[in-house]
Write a protein that holds these residues in place. Structure first.
Motif, PDB file in Angstrom:
ATOM      1  N   PHE A 121      82.250  -6.333  66.546  1.00  0.00           N
ATOM      2  CA  PHE A 121      80.933  -6.566  65.972  1.00  0.00           C
ATOM      3  C   PHE A 121      80.922  -6.002  64.559  1.00  0.00           C
ATOM      4  CE2 PHE A 121      80.044  -6.825  70.443  1.00  0.00           C
ATOM      5  CZ  PHE A 121      78.943  -7.664  70.573  1.00  0.00           C
ATOM      6  N   LEU A 122      80.286  -6.697  63.630  1.00  0.00           N
ATOM      7  CA  LEU A 122      80.127  -6.188  62.272  1.00  0.00           C
ATOM      8  C   LEU A 122      78.652  -5.992  61.968  1.00  0.00           C
ATOM      9  CD1 LEU A 122      82.743  -8.158  60.135  1.00  0.00           C
ATOM     10  CD2 LEU A 122      82.969  -5.928  61.240  1.00  0.00           C
ATOM     11  N   LEU A 123      78.369  -4.923  61.236  1.00  0.00           N
ATOM     12  CA  LEU A 123      77.002  -4.617  60.835  1.00  0.00           C
ATOM     13  C   LEU A 123      76.606  -5.533  59.680  1.00  0.00           C
ATOM     14  CD1 LEU A 123      74.696  -2.597  61.468  1.00  0.00           C
ATOM     15  CD2 LEU A 123      75.596  -1.179  59.609  1.00  0.00           C
ATOM     16  N   GLU A 124      75.469  -6.206  59.826  1.00  0.00           N
ATOM     17  CA  GLU A 124      75.031  -7.136  58.801  1.00  0.00           C
ATOM     18  C   GLU A 124      74.338  -6.398  57.656  1.00  0.00           C
ATOM     19  OE1 GLU A 124      72.870 -10.341  60.709  1.00  0.00           O
ATOM     20  OE2 GLU A 124      74.795 -11.311  61.135  1.00  0.00           O
ATOM     21  N   GLU A 125      73.991  -7.133  56.615  1.00  0.00           N
ATOM     22  CA  GLU A 125      73.452  -6.523  55.404  1.00  0.00           C
ATOM     23  C   GLU A 125      72.134  -5.799  55.641  1.00  0.00           C
ATOM     24  OE1 GLU A 125      73.226  -9.357  52.289  1.00  0.00           O
ATOM     25  OE2 GLU A 125      75.411  -9.638  52.137  1.00  0.00           O
ATOM     26  N   LYS A 149      71.565  -3.762  57.908  1.00  0.00           N
ATOM     27  CA  LYS A 149      71.930  -2.449  58.444  1.00  0.00           C
ATOM     28  C   LYS A 149      71.285  -2.153  59.800  1.00  0.00           C
ATOM     29  CE  LYS A 149      74.293  -1.630  54.753  1.00  0.00           C
ATOM     30  NZ  LYS A 149      75.771  -1.751  54.798  1.00  0.00           N
ATOM     31  N   THR A 150      70.702  -3.139  60.435  1.00  0.00           N
ATOM     32  CA  THR A 150      70.084  -2.937  61.748  1.00  0.00           C
ATOM     33  C   THR A 150      70.617  -3.903  62.805  1.00  0.00           C
ATOM     34  OG1 THR A 150      68.243  -4.442  61.239  1.00  0.00           O
ATOM     35  CG2 THR A 150      67.957  -2.105  60.686  1.00  0.00           C
ATOM     36  N   THR A 151      71.396  -4.880  62.390  1.00  0.00           N
ATOM     37  CA  THR A 151      71.878  -5.920  63.305  1.00  0.00           C
ATOM     38  C   THR A 151      73.391  -5.911  63.372  1.00  0.00           C
ATOM     39  OG1 THR A 151      69.984  -7.301  62.724  1.00  0.00           O
ATOM     40  CG2 THR A 151      71.808  -8.375  63.854  1.00  0.00           C
ATOM     41  N   LEU A 152      73.909  -5.932  64.599  1.00  0.00           N
ATOM     42  CA  LEU A 152      75.346  -6.059  64.842  1.00  0.00           C
ATOM     43  C   LEU A 152      75.613  -7.438  65.423  1.00  0.00           C
ATOM     44  CD1 LEU A 152      75.800  -2.567  66.441  1.00  0.00           C
ATOM     45  CD2 LEU A 152      77.122  -3.309  64.463  1.00  0.00           C
ATOM     46  N   ARG A 153      76.494  -8.185  64.785  1.00  0.00           N
ATOM     47  CA  ARG A 153      76.808  -9.542  65.239  1.00  0.00           C
ATOM     48  C   ARG A 153      78.282  -9.627  65.608  1.00  0.00           C
ATOM     49  NH1 ARG A 153      74.210 -14.302  64.600  1.00  0.00           N
ATOM     50  NH2 ARG A 153      72.757 -13.306  63.155  1.00  0.00           N
ATOM     51  N   MET A 154      78.554 -10.242  66.777  1.00  0.00           N
ATOM     52  CA  MET A 154      79.940 -10.406  67.196  1.00  0.00           C
ATOM     53  C   MET A 154      80.639 -11.405  66.283  1.00  0.00           C
ATOM     54  SD  MET A 154      81.737 -11.841  70.683  1.00  0.00           S
ATOM     55  CE  MET A 154      80.768 -10.918  71.843  1.00  0.00           C
ATOM     56  N   PHE A 196      73.338  -7.388  68.803  1.00  0.00           N
ATOM     57  CA  PHE A 196      72.706  -6.162  69.266  1.00  0.00           C
ATOM     58  C   PHE A 196      72.014  -5.488  68.084  1.00  0.00           C
ATOM     59  CE2 PHE A 196      75.898  -6.839  72.497  1.00  0.00           C
ATOM     60  CZ  PHE A 196      75.301  -6.383  73.668  1.00  0.00           C
ATOM     61  N   ARG A 197      70.919  -4.824  68.370  1.00  0.00           N
ATOM     62  CA  ARG A 197      70.290  -3.982  67.373  1.00  0.00           C
ATOM     63  C   ARG A 197      70.973  -2.617  67.385  1.00  0.00           C
ATOM     64  NH1 ARG A 197      67.308  -6.811  64.017  1.00  0.00           N
ATOM     65  NH2 ARG A 197      65.959  -5.014  63.610  1.00  0.00           N
ATOM     66  N   VAL A 198      70.974  -1.915  66.270  1.00  0.00           N
ATOM     67  CA  VAL A 198      71.533  -0.569  66.225  1.00  0.00           C
ATOM     68  C   VAL A 198      70.759   0.303  67.212  1.00  0.00           C
ATOM     69  CG1 VAL A 198      71.844   1.485  64.802  1.00  0.00           C
ATOM     70  CG2 VAL A 198      72.346  -0.773  63.857  1.00  0.00           C
TER      71      VAL A 198
END
Length: 558
Positions: A226-230, A232-237, A254-256
């Motif tokens: 998963f990478l953290l999106e810009e 900074k609250t969303t993780l996307r596979m 997923f949310r942080v």
């Protein structure tokens, strides 16, 4: 009852045969049990036991024979080295007792312990210390153990000392070999990860190779990143590898702070679950239904910033080793830094493309498009002169044609500047002649070429490429910026140098304002010349043209 000479000799032969079997056994646990069984047989006792001490003299192992497993389990507690056992641990001589309860050091037996009367204890000695003891109880064919029994068990203890020492050495060697093997596996992973992360700036390649190496190292069935999106609250596979992909993709965002990926991103610490079925923090029921029992998630960090989360999942119930968790934590730091570098590289390329598009757009708007627009206005005015002044109309049409031809030349100059060309395998002279032919065809300008006396084939590939690209850049500048009508290209050699001069009769420019006039072209020329071990000089006077003089060392081997 003392043995006859024949009986004693027979027992010694039996002991010798048994001792030969002992040295064949290299597993410590099995060896201790075999020694106790041999002692039981040789002394004719109902029960036998063997205690082994650790390096501090404490009872480390205690193996008993003659009792069933159920009987051993019913005993209140295992021996702790007190009473007669402790007495034997503090002496170097055997201890032979007809009635255990009569000895002053006897402290009795724990609950559910079998009744025992006669006792024979022999220490197992090495050259410098005691490493264990053989205990025998309940003589089968007499009221007590004899001196012959004592002698036989002492001899067995001597064999046992050697066998136990060897087994421990082999055990340590095996442990060391296993540790070295694990270290080699760890080093292989780190080396492969380092090679992967330093050989590419492409994000997809970094993620794919890193996850593949980690999964192979951990021997797991599935993995994901998963990478953290810009925001900074969303993780996307971004990537899943391995089995049951559809189960993992049931929730790919997923949310942080949410689920395993979110908790790891929030705490920046690894998270392990060995019982996913009963773990309320694991939010993907489909993964559990697919047969996965445990998950290890690690943060991908760059400095103090979380870039994402990597997880591996296993159907095995064997817990992940602590060393593996530590290794992956280190890999997470490396991978996080590479992910950030890859993103910065992408942003830099995107910015460079945008800047180049803006530059081209401005040049086209201010130059070619304005010229074409001017031609259009001129033709618009010419319509009113067709009937009134045919001669003036003809002149204006000729002027418009000349303007369009100039616009065509300008467009061809841009094509000449933007189209990538390579030197190929034809050599420097052929490459430069090809550049000259293209320049003449696209600009309708004249080029005078003065080739060298030699073919310059002694130059290295790097040196030839430097001269080729500098010539290409010079011709592009002559067409696009200088509006040159003629260009002179000269190549010659000295004893230690190969030189090239490109001179045009164009507009020229103020060399103190190079960067604002030419952009990155001149910087690229300097970089190529210096990288090949040479140097470059660019001189220009407004209204009098530009001269580019470059040299590289000749690669002649004396």
């Amino acid at each position: 009852m003392l043995l006859t000479r024949e009986q004693l000799q027979e027992r010694l032969f039996a002991l010798h045969r048994a001792s030969l079997e002992l040295v064949k056994e290299v597993t410590l646990e099995t060896l201790l049990e075999r020694i106790a069984s041999t002692a039981c047989e040789q002394a004719g006792s109902r029960y036998a036991a063997l205690g082994v001490q650790d390096s501090n003299g404490k009872l480390e192992k205690f193996i008993a024979v003659g009792m069933s497993r159920d009987a051993i389990k019913r005993i209140e507690h295992p021996p702790v080295g007190l009473g007669l056992l402790g007495e034997l641990m503090d002496t170097e001589v055997p201890l032979r007792i007809p009635v255990i309860q009569d000895h002053p050091k006897s402290i009795g037996f724990p609950a559910h312990h079998p009744k025992m009367v006669s006792f024979l204890g022999v220490p197992i000695l090495t050259t410098d210390r005691q490493i264990g003891q053989i205990y025998l109880t309940e003589k089968l064919d007499g009221d007590e153990f004899s001196s012959d029994d004592e002698m036989i068990i002492q001899m067995l203890a001597t064999y046992a000392a050697t066998a136990i020492t060897n087994a421990r050495l082999i055990e340590k060697m095996t442990e060391r070999d296993a540790a070295l093997t694990r270290r080699n596996v760890d080093m292989t992973l780190l080396n492969d990860i380092a090679s992967t992360l330093t050989s590419s700036l492409e994000l997809d390649e970094i993620l794919n190779k890193t996850l593949g190496l980690v999964m192979n190292y951990m021997k797991v069935e599935a993995g994901e990143i998963f990478l953290l999106e810009e925001d900074k609250t969303t993780l996307r596979m971004m990537l899943h590898r391995g089995q049951a992909a559809e189960a993992f993709w049931t929730q790919n965002i997923f949310r942080v702070g949410e689920g395993y990926p979110g908790v790891v991103a929030q705490t920046c610490r690894p998270l392990i679950s060995t019982d996913l079925i009963n773990d309320p923090n694991f939010l993907r029921e489909a993964v559990v239904n697919a047969g996965f029992h445990q998950v290890l998630s690690i943060p991908l960090v760059s400095g103090e910033h979380v870039m994402g989360v990597m997880s591996v999942a296993s159907r095995s119930k064997t817990p992940f080793e602590e060393r593996s968790v530590q290794m992956l934590t280190a890999v997470g730091a490396w991978a996080g830094l590479s992910i950030e570098n890859a993103r910065l590289h992408v942003n830099a390329r995107r910015l460079a493309v945008l800047e180049e598009r803006n530059r081209i757009g401005m040049d086209l708007h201010d130059g070619i498009i304005q010229s074409i627009y001017g031609v259009g206005l001129a033709l618009e005015g010419t319509k009113h002169l067709v009937d009134e002044d045919p001669i003036a109309t003809k002149e204006k049409i000729d002027h418009a044609i000349a303007g369009l031809n100039q616009a065509i030349r300008d467009l061809r100059a841009y094509i000449l500047d933007l189209r990538p060309r390579q030197l190929g395998n034809d050599g420097l002279m052929s490459g430069i002649k090809r550049l000259i032919a293209e320049y003449r065809a696209n600009t309708f300008s004249e080029v005078n070429f003065m080739p060298p006396e030699s073919d310059m084939k002694e130059l290295t590939q790097t040196q030839s490429l430097a001269l080729f690209h500098i010539c290409q850049e010079s011709l592009a500048n002559a067409a696009k910026h200088a509006k040159a009508k003629a260009v002179q290209i000269s190549l010659w050699t000295t004893d230690d140098r190969a030189l090239m001069e490109v001179h045009d009769d164009g507009k020229g420019f103020d060399t103190t304002q190079m960067s604002s006039f030419i952009g990155h072209g001149l910087a690229n020329m300097h970089t190529r010349a210096h990288a090949s071990g040479g140097d470059i000089d660019i001189s220009s006077i407004p209204g009098e043209g530009t001269t580019v003089l470059v040299w590289v060392p000749r690669g002649i081997k004396q």
